[in-house]
Design a protein around this motif. Sequence first.
Motif, PDB file in Angstrom:
ATOM      1  N   PHE A  36       0.661  -1.364  -0.077  1.00 50.90           N
ATOM      2  CA  PHE A  36      -0.055  -0.200   0.093  1.00 50.90           C
ATOM      3  C   PHE A  36       1.041   1.260   0.052  1.00 50.90           C
ATOM      4  O   PHE A  36       1.942   1.408   0.556  1.00 50.90           O
ATOM      5  N   VAL A 333      -3.994   9.606   0.824  1.00 49.38           N
ATOM      6  CA  VAL A 333      -4.841   8.711   0.582  1.00 49.38           C
ATOM      7  C   VAL A 333      -3.871   7.440   0.519  1.00 49.38           C
ATOM      8  O   VAL A 333      -2.618   7.417   0.573  1.00 49.38           O
ATOM      9  N   LEU A 336      -4.097   0.458  -2.543  1.00 46.54           N
ATOM     10  CA  LEU A 336      -3.235  -0.862  -2.669  1.00 46.54           C
ATOM     11  C   LEU A 336      -2.468  -0.732  -3.836  1.00 46.54           C
ATOM     12  O   LEU A 336      -2.748  -0.215  -4.898  1.00 46.54           O
ATOM     13  N   LYS A 349      -1.283  -3.367  -8.971  1.00 51.35           N
ATOM     14  CA  LYS A 349      -2.849  -3.213  -8.879  1.00 51.35           C
ATOM     15  C   LYS A 349      -2.985  -1.883  -8.924  1.00 51.35           C
ATOM     16  O   LYS A 349      -2.204  -0.802  -8.773  1.00 51.35           O
ATOM     17  N   ILE A 350      -4.092  -1.395  -9.786  1.00 52.64           N
ATOM     18  CA  ILE A 350      -4.367  -0.144 -10.066  1.00 52.64           C
ATOM     19  C   ILE A 350      -5.923   0.177  -9.820  1.00 52.64           C
ATOM     20  O   ILE A 350      -6.830  -0.567  -9.609  1.00 52.64           O
ATOM     21  N   LYS A 351      -6.246   1.442  -9.225  1.00 51.46           N
ATOM     22  CA  LYS A 351      -7.612   1.805  -8.920  1.00 51.46           C
ATOM     23  C   LYS A 351      -7.826   2.724 -10.113  1.00 51.46           C
ATOM     24  O   LYS A 351      -7.421   3.940 -10.100  1.00 51.46           O
ATOM     25  N   ILE A 352      -8.910   2.439 -10.790  1.00 47.79           N
ATOM     26  CA  ILE A 352      -9.312   3.130 -11.947  1.00 47.79           C
ATOM     27  C   ILE A 352     -10.282   4.268 -11.343  1.00 47.79           C
ATOM     28  O   ILE A 352     -11.052   4.049 -10.320  1.00 47.79           O
ATOM     29  N   SER A 353     -10.716   5.487 -11.991  1.00 45.47           N
ATOM     30  CA  SER A 353     -11.649   6.238 -11.523  1.00 45.47           C
ATOM     31  C   SER A 353     -12.089   7.071 -12.744  1.00 45.47           C
ATOM     32  O   SER A 353     -11.220   7.290 -13.672  1.00 45.47           O
ATOM     33  N   GLU A 354     -13.264   7.397 -12.862  1.00 47.71           N
ATOM     34  CA  GLU A 354     -13.806   8.328 -13.841  1.00 47.71           C
ATOM     35  C   GLU A 354     -12.812   9.701 -13.800  1.00 47.71           C
ATOM     36  O   GLU A 354     -12.938  10.105 -14.803  1.00 47.71           O
ATOM     37  N   LYS A 358      -7.682  10.733  -9.965  1.00 50.37           N
ATOM     38  CA  LYS A 358      -7.825   9.735  -8.632  1.00 50.37           C
ATOM     39  C   LYS A 358      -7.233   8.475  -9.322  1.00 50.37           C
ATOM     40  O   LYS A 358      -7.288   7.341  -8.215  1.00 50.37           O
ATOM     41  N   ASN A 481      -8.162  -2.922 -17.397  1.00 58.95           N
ATOM     42  CA  ASN A 481      -9.203  -2.692 -16.288  1.00 58.95           C
ATOM     43  C   ASN A 481     -10.360  -1.805 -16.631  1.00 58.95           C
ATOM     44  O   ASN A 481     -11.162  -1.696 -16.159  1.00 58.95           O
ATOM     45  N   TYR A 482      -9.990  -0.823 -17.571  1.00 60.18           N
ATOM     46  CA  TYR A 482     -11.132   0.033 -17.860  1.00 60.18           C
ATOM     47  C   TYR A 482     -12.297  -0.477 -18.441  1.00 60.18           C
ATOM     48  O   TYR A 482     -12.464  -1.256 -19.344  1.00 60.18           O
TER      49      TYR A 482
ATOM     50  N   ARG B 162      -9.711   9.872   8.778  1.00 58.06           N
ATOM     51  CA  ARG B 162      -8.297   9.877   8.154  1.00 58.06           C
ATOM     52  C   ARG B 162      -8.046  11.279   7.973  1.00 58.06           C
ATOM     53  O   ARG B 162      -6.893  11.473   7.576  1.00 58.06           O
ATOM     54  N   ARG B 163      -9.040  12.162   7.926  1.00 60.83           N
ATOM     55  CA  ARG B 163      -8.547  13.612   7.616  1.00 60.83           C
ATOM     56  C   ARG B 163      -8.626  14.499   8.740  1.00 60.83           C
ATOM     57  O   ARG B 163      -8.901  15.662   8.610  1.00 60.83           O
ATOM     58  N   HIS B 204     -11.725  -0.006  -1.452  1.00 58.73           N
ATOM     59  CA  HIS B 204     -11.503  -0.544  -2.765  1.00 58.73           C
ATOM     60  C   HIS B 204     -10.432  -1.625  -2.631  1.00 58.73           C
ATOM     61  O   HIS B 204     -10.470  -2.401  -3.663  1.00 58.73           O
ATOM     62  N   ALA B 205      -9.838  -1.362  -1.523  1.00 58.03           N
ATOM     63  CA  ALA B 205      -8.628  -2.707  -1.690  1.00 58.03           C
ATOM     64  C   ALA B 205      -9.236  -3.973  -1.546  1.00 58.03           C
ATOM     65  O   ALA B 205      -8.667  -5.034  -2.095  1.00 58.03           O
ATOM     66  N   GLN B 208     -10.087  -4.942  -5.076  1.00 61.49           N
ATOM     67  CA  GLN B 208      -8.857  -5.285  -5.712  1.00 61.49           C
ATOM     68  C   GLN B 208      -8.025  -6.362  -5.193  1.00 61.49           C
ATOM     69  O   GLN B 208      -7.276  -6.939  -6.349  1.00 61.49           O
ATOM     70  N   ASP B 233     -18.045   1.072  -6.999  1.00 59.44           N
ATOM     71  CA  ASP B 233     -17.237   2.227  -7.678  1.00 59.44           C
ATOM     72  C   ASP B 233     -15.602   1.789  -8.259  1.00 59.44           C
ATOM     73  O   ASP B 233     -14.980   2.546  -8.481  1.00 59.44           O
ATOM     74  N   THR B 234     -15.210   0.717  -8.041  1.00 58.03           N
ATOM     75  CA  THR B 234     -13.745   0.480  -8.001  1.00 58.03           C
ATOM     76  C   THR B 234     -13.349   0.388  -9.443  1.00 58.03           C
ATOM     77  O   THR B 234     -12.481   1.139  -9.944  1.00 58.03           O
ATOM     78  N   TYR B 235     -14.239  -0.369 -10.397  1.00 58.71           N
ATOM     79  CA  TYR B 235     -13.900  -0.274 -11.906  1.00 58.71           C
ATOM     80  C   TYR B 235     -14.816   0.710 -12.572  1.00 58.71           C
ATOM     81  O   TYR B 235     -14.566   1.650 -13.203  1.00 58.71           O
ATOM     82  N   SER B 267     -17.522   7.856  -5.797  1.00 57.68           N
ATOM     83  CA  SER B 267     -16.865   8.733  -6.517  1.00 57.68           C
ATOM     84  C   SER B 267     -17.917   8.904  -7.793  1.00 57.68           C
ATOM     85  O   SER B 267     -18.986   8.333  -7.594  1.00 57.68           O
ATOM     86  N   GLY B 268     -17.700   9.766  -8.480  1.00 56.27           N
ATOM     87  CA  GLY B 268     -18.533  10.094  -9.787  1.00 56.27           C
ATOM     88  C   GLY B 268     -19.642  10.904  -9.362  1.00 56.27           C
ATOM     89  O   GLY B 268     -19.785  11.690  -8.505  1.00 56.27           O
TER      90      GLY B 268
END
Lengths: 483, 483
Positions: A36, A333, A336, A349-354, A358, A481-482, B162-163, B204-205, B208, B233-235, B267-268
């Motif tokens: 992480f 943040v 992972l 590993k990747i975290k995709i976001s719109e 992010k 992954n998208y 966390r914030r 999200h972890a 993933q 919303d991970t992918y 998200s989104g």
Amino acid sequence: MDITDKLNMTMLCDFYELTMGNGYLEAGLKDRITYFDIFFRDVPDHGGYAICAGLERIIAYIQDLHFSEEDIEYLRSKDLFSERFLDYLRDFKFTGDVWAIPEGTPIFPREPIITVRAPAIQAQLVETFLLLIFNHQSLVATKTNRIVRAAEGRVVLEFGSRRAQGTDAAISGARAAYIGGCAGTACTISDQLFGVPAGGTMAHAWVQMFDSEYEAFKTYCEVFPTNATLLVDTYNTLKSGVPNAIKAFNEVLRPKGITKCAIRLDSGDIAYLTREARQMLDEAGWESCKISASNSLDEYIIQDILRQGAKVDLFGVGERMITSKSDPVFGGVYKLAAIEKEDGTIVPKIKISENVGKITNPHFKKVYRIFDKATGKAEADYITVWDEVIEEGQPLELFDPDATWKRRTYTDYTIKPLQEKIFEHGQLVYQQPTLPEIQKYCREQIDTLWDEVKRFENPHNYYVDLSQKLWDIKQDLLRKNYR
Amino acid sequence: MDITDKLNMTMLCDFYELTMGNGYLEAGLKDRITYFDIFFRDVPDHGGYAICAGLERIIAYIQDLHFSEEDIEYLRSKDLFSERFLDYLRDFKFTGDVWAIPEGTPIFPREPIITVRAPAIQAQLVETFLLLIFNHQSLVATKTNRIVRAAEGRVVLEFGSRRAQGTDAAISGARAAYIGGCAGTACTISDQLFGVPAGGTMAHAWVQMFDSEYEAFKTYCEVFPTNATLLVDTYNTLKSGVPNAIKAFNEVLRPKGITKCAIRLDSGDIAYLTREARQMLDEAGWESCKISASNSLDEYIIQDILRQGAKVDLFGVGERMITSKSDPVFGGVYKLAAIEKEDGTIVPKIKISENVGKITNPHFKKVYRIFDKATGKAEADYITVWDEVIEEGQPLELFDPDATWKRRTYTDYTIKPLQEKIFEHGQLVYQQPTLPEIQKYCREQIDTLWDEVKRFENPHNYYVDLSQKLWDIKQDLLRKNYR
């Protein structure tokens, strides 16, 4: 003595870290090694860089991670966790590796600040606490550094405890402010715990407690002849406060041969009042008297009153520093980045976001800072996959990860890994610097930044680039992954 | 169990409280009885009222006030304090009286919230801690209450650890948020310590960590069939997340007859995505599935997305609530209001300022809330000198303390003193309500406010008036002390 000696913080976690932990155990993922990263996306106040802080507390937390019987009993009462998981928690300790950028380092968006490599349950559990400490202390160190720079060499003191967001915000906030460049604090316990020099003299109540302002000042000088900072704005700064202060200095300090003293203003037009007060003090032969000013200061107001010719030697800064009022959230943040297969292969590993901002940088990584050999200035940070080797003699081509046609080649450079190894198999392997060493290191590292990165308005966007190999892996994961 | 059991906070004071204490001792003022008020000048976010919080912690602090030998040794090392003073600290305890407005009460600018009557050194020492706790917890309770009102009956959960600005900001912040109307928190330790209901499921972890989103969801539902909130919303929320969630619900929950479940979006475009997700869930026969949304929410964004027809059952609110991001400082101050002469006469004190808003209300005071008998609504708060008697049957004329010609007479009213006695001669005499009782009391008290006071933009300026006697004393002091 440390604040964390007294209150174990293992249970300061988001509840989902426990449900996920239970889930990993039940799904047979307990021993899966995970990576992480802590990183952040934006510098507060649209600044050019942030200052890293909080590692000392994070180390103490990790060393002390454990669940008491009381904790386990509480968790059992939630009627949710398996007995197997509760049993597992009984012997829980941290056995992983941690890499981190040392406290006081200027840091930039999207680079890994802290990297945790640990079995899934452990790595997941520390998420909230690591973020909380890193975010809070980096926020205050970053804000303080702006304010200290605005003061252009004048002393800045941290006065914000009463407006801090809770006890730790006051106590650790004063420590972070010291890292960012404050000379001291009003917060006594931060001196006792961390050695942040604490000082203070009087509030308005002291002045009101006596029949006259003069009597209040005179009494104070008699009790503390070597610590006489008199608060001059209880009634009227120029008509009453400053003349009474001069009178008290003359009567009590002068005969003792003491020249060290100060006045403090906590209200009114600081630019005007300090210019007038300075003149009155000088004319009375108190050129040695310092002028201290407080009252809702921040970097912009300090710049402004200095531009107006304010005569201030010390700034006391309260709420706007301790809460970073203009931007009170540091958005670190914890994501992972990779998992390890049983054969030791690291799977990114990747975290995709719109939201493109992010999207994470995948994989176990290393981050370097590139310095120009001639000037000693920091030119860019460079993130690679963990096993890449950089040959320092060779030309190094960097490119903008978003606008890949923007390429620069460095030839005469030195390169420095930014992260240090902190824990190895759960053992602390890092020698922590002292707090004054961290402050000094911070000041030196900021000196390596170009002025363009340091300015408050529209600072230069410091380069944080990916190696070609890392960039390729990221693109590949995005394509796969998208959806 | 309480956080303060574990870490004594006596040394969390501004250093000047100690120098003044030493000074009072040397000046023979140690036993002088003083009256200090905590009050504030402005409601955060330009709101119409604030919510009072923090008293429980303040009580624990006052009960535990003492200096350890270690503390005294530290103070001696500063080479500033007299041995007489250090000796005095050895037996230090709080012997005074405290009055306070109970937690959860709507409060208004310029009225005394907490009043301390104690020997000078004691009253001075508690300044920073009382302000810090009151300011922080009232800030979060006030902000939360705005957010809860914006959610119009939907559940609001506190997700901000966390914030948060340090550990106490997270831990006590969750408690304050609960007082302000949150239903629960993600912060585990706040549940354990204070009983703020904690919950959570996955990050999200978790998603993933598995080879596919579906496998992640299915595994989670198998481990926690009664606590299945799936993060979708991970992918891609609509193409992947919601369909996979429905599939997992169908496979795992449906055969068990479980209908309680939820999805979460982090998200989104929440308005759009939740409308679409709602339809997909309903069409799949999961009308019982709740939708939870998070991602930088506050009262304005919640209002906005509800106006756009968002289908949200639960809001998870993080950084903007726990830091009160849009206005992160609650400006409570602690000011000397009176001193007592040896014969028991109370002498009012005032702090003058060029800034009229900073002038204090002098004297030992009482504060009342006036309710209209017919509607039950709060009409005004009324501050008197401590010894004034209000005869409830009699018409009561109030006037604006700044625009004295604005007068209103109340006839059909009830009147309620706002402060309760908390400590008498250092002994706790107050029965503390439970946290759920405080939350309920808060909700009921807000119901007594007119809608005009509750709106976010340009709320009605609730009346906080002074009695004629108090107003006269204040004017007299202003005339005598203005220079």
